[in-house]
Enzyme design. Structure first.
Site, PDB file in Angstrom:
ATOM      1  N   PHE A 128      43.017  11.731  42.497  1.00 24.23           N
ATOM      2  CA  PHE A 128      43.314  13.168  42.567  1.00 24.23           C
ATOM      3  C   PHE A 128      42.710  13.692  43.873  1.00 24.23           C
ATOM      4  O   PHE A 128      41.534  13.464  44.141  1.00 24.23           O
ATOM      5  CB  PHE A 128      42.714  13.867  41.346  1.00 24.23           C
ATOM      6  CG  PHE A 128      43.178  15.279  41.177  1.00 24.23           C
ATOM      7  CD1 PHE A 128      44.342  15.570  40.493  1.00 24.23           C
ATOM      8  CD2 PHE A 128      42.450  16.323  41.707  1.00 24.23           C
ATOM      9  CE1 PHE A 128      44.772  16.880  40.334  1.00 24.23           C
ATOM     10  CE2 PHE A 128      42.871  17.642  41.557  1.00 24.23           C
ATOM     11  CZ  PHE A 128      44.037  17.917  40.865  1.00 24.23           C
ATOM     12  N   ASP A 200      35.183   9.691  37.165  1.00 23.12           N
ATOM     13  CA  ASP A 200      35.766  10.991  36.860  1.00 23.12           C
ATOM     14  C   ASP A 200      36.595  10.831  35.582  1.00 23.12           C
ATOM     15  O   ASP A 200      37.539  10.027  35.549  1.00 23.12           O
ATOM     16  CB  ASP A 200      36.637  11.459  38.033  1.00 23.12           C
ATOM     17  CG  ASP A 200      37.135  12.892  37.851  1.00 23.12           C
ATOM     18  OD1 ASP A 200      37.282  13.326  36.691  1.00 23.12           O
ATOM     19  OD2 ASP A 200      37.403  13.560  38.867  1.00 23.12           O
ATOM     20  N   TYR A 225      39.247  21.819  30.559  1.00 21.90           N
ATOM     21  CA  TYR A 225      40.445  22.644  30.314  1.00 21.90           C
ATOM     22  C   TYR A 225      41.702  21.819  30.096  1.00 21.90           C
ATOM     23  O   TYR A 225      42.766  22.368  29.865  1.00 21.90           O
ATOM     24  CB  TYR A 225      40.652  23.685  31.429  1.00 21.90           C
ATOM     25  CG  TYR A 225      40.767  23.149  32.839  1.00 21.90           C
ATOM     26  CD1 TYR A 225      41.890  22.474  33.270  1.00 21.90           C
ATOM     27  CD2 TYR A 225      39.737  23.348  33.753  1.00 21.90           C
ATOM     28  CE1 TYR A 225      41.998  21.994  34.566  1.00 21.90           C
ATOM     29  CE2 TYR A 225      39.824  22.873  35.053  1.00 21.90           C
ATOM     30  CZ  TYR A 225      40.959  22.193  35.456  1.00 21.90           C
ATOM     31  OH  TYR A 225      41.044  21.717  36.737  1.00 21.90           O
ATOM     32  N   LYS A 226      41.595  20.484  30.211  1.00 25.44           N
ATOM     33  CA  LYS A 226      42.766  19.624  29.983  1.00 25.44           C
ATOM     34  C   LYS A 226      42.795  19.240  28.504  1.00 25.44           C
ATOM     35  O   LYS A 226      43.043  20.075  27.657  1.00 25.44           O
ATOM     36  CB  LYS A 226      42.696  18.422  30.923  1.00 25.44           C
ATOM     37  CG  LYS A 226      42.868  18.846  32.392  1.00 25.44           C
ATOM     38  CD  LYS A 226      42.633  17.738  33.388  1.00 25.44           C
ATOM     39  CE  LYS A 226      42.889  18.250  34.806  1.00 25.44           C
ATOM     40  NZ  LYS A 226      42.305  17.415  35.848  1.00 25.44           N
ATOM     41  N   ARG A 374      55.909  14.278  34.804  1.00 28.19           N
ATOM     42  CA  ARG A 374      54.720  13.869  34.061  1.00 28.19           C
ATOM     43  C   ARG A 374      54.724  14.535  32.690  1.00 28.19           C
ATOM     44  O   ARG A 374      54.914  15.752  32.589  1.00 28.19           O
ATOM     45  CB  ARG A 374      53.503  14.301  34.881  1.00 28.19           C
ATOM     46  CG  ARG A 374      52.204  13.745  34.440  1.00 28.19           C
ATOM     47  CD  ARG A 374      51.138  14.078  35.463  1.00 28.19           C
ATOM     48  NE  ARG A 374      50.808  15.512  35.457  1.00 28.19           N
ATOM     49  CZ  ARG A 374      49.595  15.995  35.739  1.00 28.19           C
ATOM     50  NH1 ARG A 374      48.617  15.169  36.078  1.00 28.19           N
ATOM     51  NH2 ARG A 374      49.369  17.280  35.722  1.00 28.19           N
TER      52      ARG A 374
HETATM   53  C1  LIG Z   1      42.174  17.990  37.094  1.00 25.96           C
HETATM   54  C2  LIG Z   1      41.305  17.179  38.003  1.00 25.96           C
HETATM   55  C3  LIG Z   1      40.339  17.796  38.792  1.00 25.96           C
HETATM   56  C4  LIG Z   1      40.244  19.283  38.804  1.00 25.96           C
HETATM   57  O1  LIG Z   1      39.191  19.745  39.567  1.00 25.96           O
HETATM   58  P1  LIG Z   1      38.824  21.296  39.555  1.00 25.96           P
HETATM   59  O2  LIG Z   1      37.574  21.362  40.305  1.00 25.96           O
HETATM   60  O3  LIG Z   1      38.735  21.721  38.128  1.00 25.96           O
HETATM   61  O4  LIG Z   1      39.952  22.030  40.218  1.00 25.96           O
HETATM   62  C5  LIG Z   1      39.533  16.991  39.568  1.00 25.96           C
HETATM   63  N1  LIG Z   1      39.660  15.647  39.559  1.00 25.96           N
HETATM   64  C6  LIG Z   1      40.580  15.029  38.807  1.00 25.96           C
HETATM   65  C7  LIG Z   1      40.692  13.546  38.826  1.00 25.96           C
HETATM   66  C8  LIG Z   1      41.443  15.778  38.020  1.00 25.96           C
HETATM   67  O5  LIG Z   1      42.377  15.180  37.278  1.00 25.96           O
END
Ligand SMILES: *Cc1c(COP(=O)(O)O)cnc(C)c1O
Length: 413
Positions: A128, A200, A225-226, A374
């Site tokens: 990401f 992560d 939040y996911k 997705r």
């Molecule tokens: C969703 C996601 C994020 C989101 O980061 P925010 O700081 O909440 O915007 C970060 N890393 C990964 C791998 C994600 O899937």
């Protein structure tokens, strides 16, 4: 051949089916985007009212003590910990995933400090982007010769980790493909080369069983939040196991991480334990709602959720491949269960337009470059019949080419 009736039978036998009642989902929507923004627990509305009207409105500043606001990052961390194989006092819910990753990476470099020649952070190009960006920001601002090495496939990992590697930083389940790393084997690979590993868990926490201790992780971060249904922009989490807490140092040394925040001392002394991962005052209204999602997870087990998750993703793959066989869809998610998260991604040359057409008909997934549609599967509020219906709508859109290839791109895809 599977039929809609088979799906209804499976729903009737599904021990998790009742959990859907604990979520507020609009009628006519099949929500396959809980991997990006989890649905709203019904309880969160009453909790928001309580925090705003009672705790803030009536009790005012006293609520830092009387409503437990000050301890909330730690208390929620202890509630979340069992879902990821963490223990009491090892997790805080705070800040964003990006910021927590910055802290974790900085702390990992500090833990490696003094080991000559270890100046490389290994991660993957397909990670990401914010994870890579935060590593870039950290190494640039440290300006001490650290660099980032990007691999192009998990197969390249063994050759990419060596005597120069300080930290391996990986996302356990890839946001785009749904590929899941073998945490234990990958952590062992890093350790064998003398590197630390930061995981992560953005697409793992609440999606599948995670055991950070058994998995050999050094530090971890993730999202609420996911899959955990904490609400839009809800604070993220960071896990620091006890063995690393004494030497855990991070550069965002705000007063919430101080040993005595209300001593108002003119210089920083870190508190003992997980509190040193904190920085400053938290968004309490949003933070409080994280508990409503966690409460639901405590009524079942990640193992039960995983069994249904794999059944849902298997069913979706099977039905798309049978019923949409005439169309140029390409599966990018691993078929092997051990390598799959809780999402399924298919490429289509007009992926963005097809996804917009699906959303217009109530099947909400999302789109990620390049050409990837997705679909996230959340066993607590997704039924087998939902999977059937979603595939039928997809088939209909594709058969009739009922999508607009010139669809304008929204800012958020
Ligand atoms: C969703 C996601 C994020 C989101 O980061 P925010 O700081 O909440 O915007 C970060 N890393 C990964 C791998 C994600 O899937």
């Amino acid at each position: 051949m599977t039929t809609r009736n088979h799906c209804l039978e499976r729903d009737a036998q599904d021990a998790l089916a009742g959990f859907r009642d604990q979520f507020d989902l609009p009628a006519g929507v099949i929500y396959l985007d809980g991997n990006s923004l989890g649905a709203r627990p019904k309880a969160s509305l009453a909790r928001a009212q309580q925090v705003i009207a009672q705790e803030w409105g009536h009790d005012l500043i006293r609520s830092w003590n009387t409503a437990g606001w000050f301890d909330l990052p730690r208390r929620l961390g202890d509630r979340l910990a069992p879902l990821i194989g963490g223990r009491d006092g090892e997790v805080v819910v705070t800040d964003t995933t990006s910021v927590n990753l910055f802290k974790a990476l900085a702390a990992a470099l500090h833990l490696q400090h003094g080991k000559a020649g270890r100046q490389v952070i290994v991660t993957e190009r397909a990670n990401f982007p914010t994870d890579i960006y935060m590593a870039e920001g950290l190494t640039r601002w440290l300006d001490r010769g650290y660099s980032i090495r990007l691999i192009d496939s998990p197969d390249e990992l063994p050759a990419a980790i060596g005597a120069d590697t300080a930290v391996v930083m990986l996302t356990h389940v890839n946001y785009r493909t749904g590929y899941q790393y073998d945490m234990q084997a990958t952590s062992a690979l890093a350790h064998a080369a003398g590197a630390l590993i930061v995981w992560d868990l953005a697409h793992s926490a609440g999606a599948l069983p995670v055991d950070l201790h058994a998995g050999g992780a050094d530090l971890a971060v993730g999202c609420t939040y996911k899959y955990l249904n904490g609400g839009p922009g809800a604070p993220a989490f960071i896990w620091v196991p006890r063995m690393h807490q004494p030497d855990f140092r991070q550069p965002l040394s705000g007063w919430w991480g101080h040993a005595a925040p209300f001593a108002m001392a003119p210089s920083f002394t870190p508190t003992e334990g997980i509190g040193r991962a904190l920085c400053g005052t938290q968004p309490i209204v949003s933070l409080a709602l994280v508990e409503c999602g966690l409460d639901i997870f405590h009524q079942t087990s990640m193992e039960a959720i995983r069994v249904k998750s794999l059944a849902l993703t298997d069913l979706f793959i099977e039905l798309v491949e049978q019923r949409c066989a005439a169309h140029p869809l390409g599966l990018v998610t691993p078929r092997e269960h051990a390598r799959r998260g809780s999402q399924v991604s298919f490429t289509h040359p007009h992926g963005y337009a097809v996804m917009q057409a699906l959303i217009a008909r109530g099947v909400i997934g999302d789109y990620r470059e390049p050409a990837i549609m997705r679909f996230g599967f959340t066993p607590l509020y997704t039924s087998y019949a939902d999977v059937w219906d979603a595939v039928e709508i997809l088939r209909d859109i594709l058969d009739r080419q009922d999508y607009n290839v010139d669809a304008r791109r929204d800012a958020v895809t």
